[in-house]
Design a protein around this motif. Structure first.
Motif, PDB file in Angstrom:
ATOM      1  N   VAL A 147       0.836  -1.203   0.000  1.00  0.00           N
ATOM      2  CA  VAL A 147       0.000   0.000   0.000  1.00  0.00           C
ATOM      3  C   VAL A 147       0.873   1.257   0.000  1.00  0.00           C
ATOM      4  O   VAL A 147       0.562   2.242  -0.676  1.00  0.00           O
ATOM      5  CB  VAL A 147      -0.947  -0.013   1.218  1.00  0.00           C
ATOM      6  N   MET A 148       1.961   1.242   0.759  1.00  0.00           N
ATOM      7  CA  MET A 148       2.891   2.380   0.751  1.00  0.00           C
ATOM      8  C   MET A 148       3.429   2.649  -0.651  1.00  0.00           C
ATOM      9  O   MET A 148       3.469   3.788  -1.113  1.00  0.00           O
ATOM     10  CB  MET A 148       4.067   2.107   1.695  1.00  0.00           C
ATOM     11  N   MET A 149       3.834   1.585  -1.323  1.00  0.00           N
ATOM     12  CA  MET A 149       4.356   1.741  -2.679  1.00  0.00           C
ATOM     13  C   MET A 149       3.279   2.280  -3.620  1.00  0.00           C
ATOM     14  O   MET A 149       3.539   3.178  -4.428  1.00  0.00           O
ATOM     15  CB  MET A 149       4.880   0.401  -3.188  1.00  0.00           C
ATOM     16  N   ALA A 150       2.078   1.726  -3.498  1.00  0.00           N
ATOM     17  CA  ALA A 150       0.979   2.210  -4.337  1.00  0.00           C
ATOM     18  C   ALA A 150       0.659   3.665  -4.031  1.00  0.00           C
ATOM     19  O   ALA A 150       0.336   4.447  -4.942  1.00  0.00           O
ATOM     20  CB  ALA A 150      -0.255   1.328  -4.134  1.00  0.00           C
ATOM     21  N   GLU A 151       0.763   4.052  -2.770  1.00  0.00           N
ATOM     22  CA  GLU A 151       0.492   5.437  -2.376  1.00  0.00           C
ATOM     23  C   GLU A 151       1.473   6.393  -3.036  1.00  0.00           C
ATOM     24  O   GLU A 151       1.091   7.454  -3.558  1.00  0.00           O
ATOM     25  CB  GLU A 151       0.585   5.557  -0.858  1.00  0.00           C
ATOM     26  N   VAL A 152       2.755   6.038  -3.013  1.00  0.00           N
ATOM     27  CA  VAL A 152       3.764   6.895  -3.634  1.00  0.00           C
ATOM     28  C   VAL A 152       3.526   7.004  -5.138  1.00  0.00           C
ATOM     29  O   VAL A 152       3.590   8.099  -5.717  1.00  0.00           O
ATOM     30  CB  VAL A 152       5.182   6.350  -3.337  1.00  0.00           C
ATOM     31  N   CYS A 153       3.242   5.876  -5.776  1.00  0.00           N
ATOM     32  CA  CYS A 153       2.964   5.903  -7.216  1.00  0.00           C
ATOM     33  C   CYS A 153       1.738   6.757  -7.522  1.00  0.00           C
ATOM     34  O   CYS A 153       1.725   7.516  -8.504  1.00  0.00           O
ATOM     35  CB  CYS A 153       2.758   4.486  -7.735  1.00  0.00           C
ATOM     36  N   LEU A 154       0.709   6.659  -6.685  1.00  0.00           N
ATOM     37  CA  LEU A 154      -0.507   7.439  -6.905  1.00  0.00           C
ATOM     38  C   LEU A 154      -0.231   8.935  -6.759  1.00  0.00           C
ATOM     39  O   LEU A 154      -0.744   9.750  -7.539  1.00  0.00           O
ATOM     40  CB  LEU A 154      -1.583   7.000  -5.915  1.00  0.00           C
ATOM     41  N   VAL A 155       0.579   9.301  -5.767  1.00  0.00           N
ATOM     42  CA  VAL A 155       0.916  10.716  -5.570  1.00  0.00           C
ATOM     43  C   VAL A 155       1.597  11.281  -6.807  1.00  0.00           C
ATOM     44  O   VAL A 155       1.231  12.348  -7.321  1.00  0.00           O
ATOM     45  CB  VAL A 155       1.808  10.881  -4.323  1.00  0.00           C
ATOM     46  N   TYR A 156       2.596  10.561  -7.313  1.00  0.00           N
ATOM     47  CA  TYR A 156       3.340  11.073  -8.468  1.00  0.00           C
ATOM     48  C   TYR A 156       2.507  11.020  -9.750  1.00  0.00           C
ATOM     49  O   TYR A 156       2.593  11.924 -10.587  1.00  0.00           O
ATOM     50  CB  TYR A 156       4.641  10.293  -8.642  1.00  0.00           C
ATOM     51  N   ALA A 157       1.725   9.959  -9.904  1.00  0.00           N
ATOM     52  CA  ALA A 157       0.917   9.849 -11.117  1.00  0.00           C
ATOM     53  C   ALA A 157      -0.119  10.965 -11.196  1.00  0.00           C
ATOM     54  O   ALA A 157      -0.267  11.631 -12.231  1.00  0.00           O
ATOM     55  CB  ALA A 157       0.235   8.483 -11.173  1.00  0.00           C
ATOM     56  N   THR A 158      -0.838  11.199 -10.097  1.00  0.00           N
ATOM     57  CA  THR A 158      -1.846  12.259 -10.118  1.00  0.00           C
ATOM     58  C   THR A 158      -1.212  13.632 -10.258  1.00  0.00           C
ATOM     59  O   THR A 158      -1.723  14.491 -10.997  1.00  0.00           O
ATOM     60  CB  THR A 158      -2.691  12.207  -8.838  1.00  0.00           C
ATOM     61  N   ALA A 159      -0.092  13.858  -9.553  1.00  0.00           N
ATOM     62  CA  ALA A 159       0.587  15.154  -9.661  1.00  0.00           C
ATOM     63  C   ALA A 159       1.065  15.393 -11.092  1.00  0.00           C
ATOM     64  O   ALA A 159       0.901  16.490 -11.650  1.00  0.00           O
ATOM     65  CB  ALA A 159       1.760  15.210  -8.692  1.00  0.00           C
ATOM     66  N   GLY A 160       1.648  14.359 -11.695  1.00  0.00           N
ATOM     67  CA  GLY A 160       2.150  14.514 -13.057  1.00  0.00           C
ATOM     68  C   GLY A 160       1.052  14.755 -14.075  1.00  0.00           C
ATOM     69  O   GLY A 160       1.154  15.638 -14.934  1.00  0.00           O
ATOM     70  N   TRP A 161      -0.042  13.974 -13.980  1.00  0.00           N
ATOM     71  CA  TRP A 161      -1.114  14.131 -14.968  1.00  0.00           C
ATOM     72  C   TRP A 161      -1.884  15.426 -14.786  1.00  0.00           C
ATOM     73  O   TRP A 161      -2.370  16.012 -15.757  1.00  0.00           O
ATOM     74  CB  TRP A 161      -2.061  12.926 -14.905  1.00  0.00           C
ATOM     75  N   TYR A 162      -2.003  15.918 -13.570  1.00  0.00           N
ATOM     76  CA  TYR A 162      -2.613  17.235 -13.377  1.00  0.00           C
ATOM     77  C   TYR A 162      -1.725  18.339 -13.944  1.00  0.00           C
ATOM     78  O   TYR A 162      -2.209  19.330 -14.506  1.00  0.00           O
ATOM     79  CB  TYR A 162      -2.882  17.488 -11.894  1.00  0.00           C
ATOM     80  N   LYS A 163      -0.427  18.182 -13.810  1.00  0.00           N
ATOM     81  CA  LYS A 163       0.487  19.177 -14.385  1.00  0.00           C
ATOM     82  C   LYS A 163       0.376  19.205 -15.907  1.00  0.00           C
ATOM     83  O   LYS A 163       0.443  20.271 -16.528  1.00  0.00           O
ATOM     84  CB  LYS A 163       1.927  18.869 -13.967  1.00  0.00           C
ATOM     85  N   VAL A 164       0.234  18.034 -16.503  1.00  0.00           N
ATOM     86  CA  VAL A 164       0.140  17.975 -17.967  1.00  0.00           C
ATOM     87  C   VAL A 164      -1.029  18.820 -18.474  1.00  0.00           C
ATOM     88  O   VAL A 164      -0.962  19.425 -19.561  1.00  0.00           O
ATOM     89  CB  VAL A 164      -0.010  16.504 -18.420  1.00  0.00           C
ATOM     90  N   GLN A 165      -2.095  18.922 -17.707  1.00  0.00           N
ATOM     91  CA  GLN A 165      -3.276  19.657 -18.143  1.00  0.00           C
ATOM     92  C   GLN A 165      -3.139  21.170 -17.973  1.00  0.00           C
ATOM     93  O   GLN A 165      -3.978  21.921 -18.482  1.00  0.00           O
ATOM     94  CB  GLN A 165      -4.496  19.183 -17.342  1.00  0.00           C
ATOM     95  N   GLY A 166      -2.112  21.623 -17.260  1.00  0.00           N
ATOM     96  CA  GLY A 166      -1.943  23.050 -17.027  1.00  0.00           C
ATOM     97  C   GLY A 166      -1.217  23.732 -18.179  1.00  0.00           C
ATOM     98  O   GLY A 166      -0.225  23.217 -18.704  1.00  0.00           O
ATOM     99  N   SER A 167      -1.686  24.903 -18.565  1.00  0.00           N
ATOM    100  CA  SER A 167      -1.081  25.599 -19.703  1.00  0.00           C
ATOM    101  C   SER A 167       0.357  26.036 -19.398  1.00  0.00           C
ATOM    102  O   SER A 167       1.208  26.032 -20.290  1.00  0.00           O
ATOM    103  CB  SER A 167      -1.926  26.821 -20.080  1.00  0.00           C
TER     104      SER A 167
END
Length: 427
Positions: free
Chosen positions: A268-288
């Motif tokens: 779960v810890m590993m999945a949590e870290v991956c989720l943090v980076y994945a969501t942060a990265g994909w939200y950044k991609v949407q920003g102009s």
């Protein structure tokens, strides 16, 4: 007439030897292992041992160290941040807890003495967890301290507090003191888990705390957390009784359950870290601003996030550097979860992310956010590197203490007695 003998397989008919013909048994040795055998081997592995002992230990050390530094830095301002002198008054905090049901023991009383006791116990538990002393009990106190202070004033944080919040809960369910701890050193000296009066006395005190938490359940927070604390308390009481009076199959069963809880929590810890980076990265991609490569320029111009203004302006003046750092941040965060099955690429991106957080601490003045994220990233560090790091730390300690006693084991190389071996109910 004499019968001409026929050459047999592997028998040369001339001076030049002929290669042997493969027998029909060779492919059988390369036959695929049946699925049920692989499944049984996997089940035996996750039940017979707590995986990632060095990774869980470095996560324990990293988060307790981060929380300890934060508490010590805010010691002069503790009353304004979380105590009775803060702008978020005790009555406002009580109304908020009534709505969101967040766990905090600071709602038991609005007096300064109770607040000082809770804050002092939070500091003490962080020190003891860092050292790995009576980790099962201390991790519960550590979690209670983190949740109590953070939920008392939810607006005091920089993002890293959310990571500490979650990991404090996860550490309770892990066997994070197998190495690099006082518990492991005590076990290496032959001390059984149930030996001595300290453990039972500590859990008795915690039992009294749980009774008080249950009594004040209407202002303590979510009921499920109290249930979890009671399950942990009763489970450790059962563990002590089994270790003392039934060290056979009942002890094996408890070992299996503890290993399963540890391994599941580590995943779960590993999945949590991956989720943090994945969501942060994909939200950044949407920003102009992230798309045109200028996102990092703007925080570098804010005085609030510029502890070193000259360095921030120097970096912000280079358009190429800002572009590379902006795109590099997005690429690393989006790509990291997809590199977990390639060890070399994963390690490269792991170093890049840790350097990124070190840069955030230096340039934006967010040291505790960066320390929390680096501690979370440590769950993916390779074991070989952690062993090397432990050996270097041991050499440094030996230089300071004048050498290691003859015959003493290297710290962290011996697992605690209750966590060693391959005892299992499977296989």
């Amino acid at each position: 007439m004499t019968e001409t003998s026929r050459p047999t397989s592997g028998t040369p008919t001339s001076g030049t030897p002929t290669p042997e013909v493969p027998t029909s048994e060779a492919p059988a040795t390369r036959r695929r292992i049946p699925f049920e055998r692989r499944l049984a081997a996997a089940a035996q592995k996750v039940t017979s041992q707590a995986l990632g002992p060095y990774q869980s230990a470095i996560v324990r050390i990293g988060f307790s160290f981060t929380w300890l530094l934060f508490l010590l830095r805010e010691w002069p301002h503790r009353l304004e941040l979380y105590g009775p002198d803060g702008p978020w008054s005790w009555e406002m905090g009580r109304q908020m807890i009534a709505d969101n049901r967040s766990f905090t023991v600071l709602m038991w009383s609005d007096g300064r003495l109770w607040f000082e006791i809770v804050y002092g116990l939070a500091v003490l538990s962080a020190v003891l967890l860092l050292l790995g002393w009576r980790t099962r009990a201390v991790s519960v106190v550590f979690m209670a301290g983190v949740l109590s202070l953070q939920n008392r004033s939810i607006f005091m944080g920089d993002g890293g507090d959310n990571v500490v919040h979650l990991m404090a809960i996860y550490l309770v369910l892990t066997r994070c003191a197998q190495v690099w701890s006082l518990d492991a050193r005590r076990a290496a000296r032959g001390r059984a888990p149930g030996d001595g009066p300290v453990g039972p006395l500590l859990w008795t005190v915690l039992g009294g705390f749980l009774l008080a938490a249950t009594w004040f359940s209407d202002v303590t927070g979510e009921w499920w957390l109290l249930v979890l604390l009671w399950v942990l308390w009763l489970g450790n009481a059962l563990w002590w009784l089994v270790c003392r009076f039934a060290p056979g199959e009942p002890r094996t069963l408890l070992d299996v359950l503890a290993n399963l809880a540890h391994n599941a929590t580590l995943a779960v810890m590993m999945a949590e870290v991956c989720l943090v980076y994945a969501t942060a990265g994909w939200y950044k991609v949407q920003g102009s601003r992230w798309q045109d490569g200028t996102a990092l320029y703007f925080p570098l111009q804010l005085d609030y996030f510029s502890p070193w203004p000259a360095l921030s302006h120097l970096l912000g003046a280079s358009g190429v550097m800002v572009l590379l750092l902006t795109y590099g941040t997005v690429i690393v965060q989006v790509a990291f979860p997809f590199t977990l099955f390639n060890r070399k690429v994963k390690n490269v991106l792991l170093v890049a992310m840790m350097l990124e957080h070190a840069g955030i601490a230096l340039l934006l003045g967010l040291p505790f956010f960066s320390l929390a994220m680096i501690a979370a990233d440590s769950v993916f560090l390779p074991t070989a590197f952690l062993l090397w790091l432990g050996a270097r730390a041991a050499r440094g300690r030996d230089r300071l203490t004048g050498g290691r006693q003859a015959g003493a084991a290297l710290p962290g190389q011996s697992r605690s007695g209750d966590e060693a071996g391959t005892r299992t109910l499977v296989g």
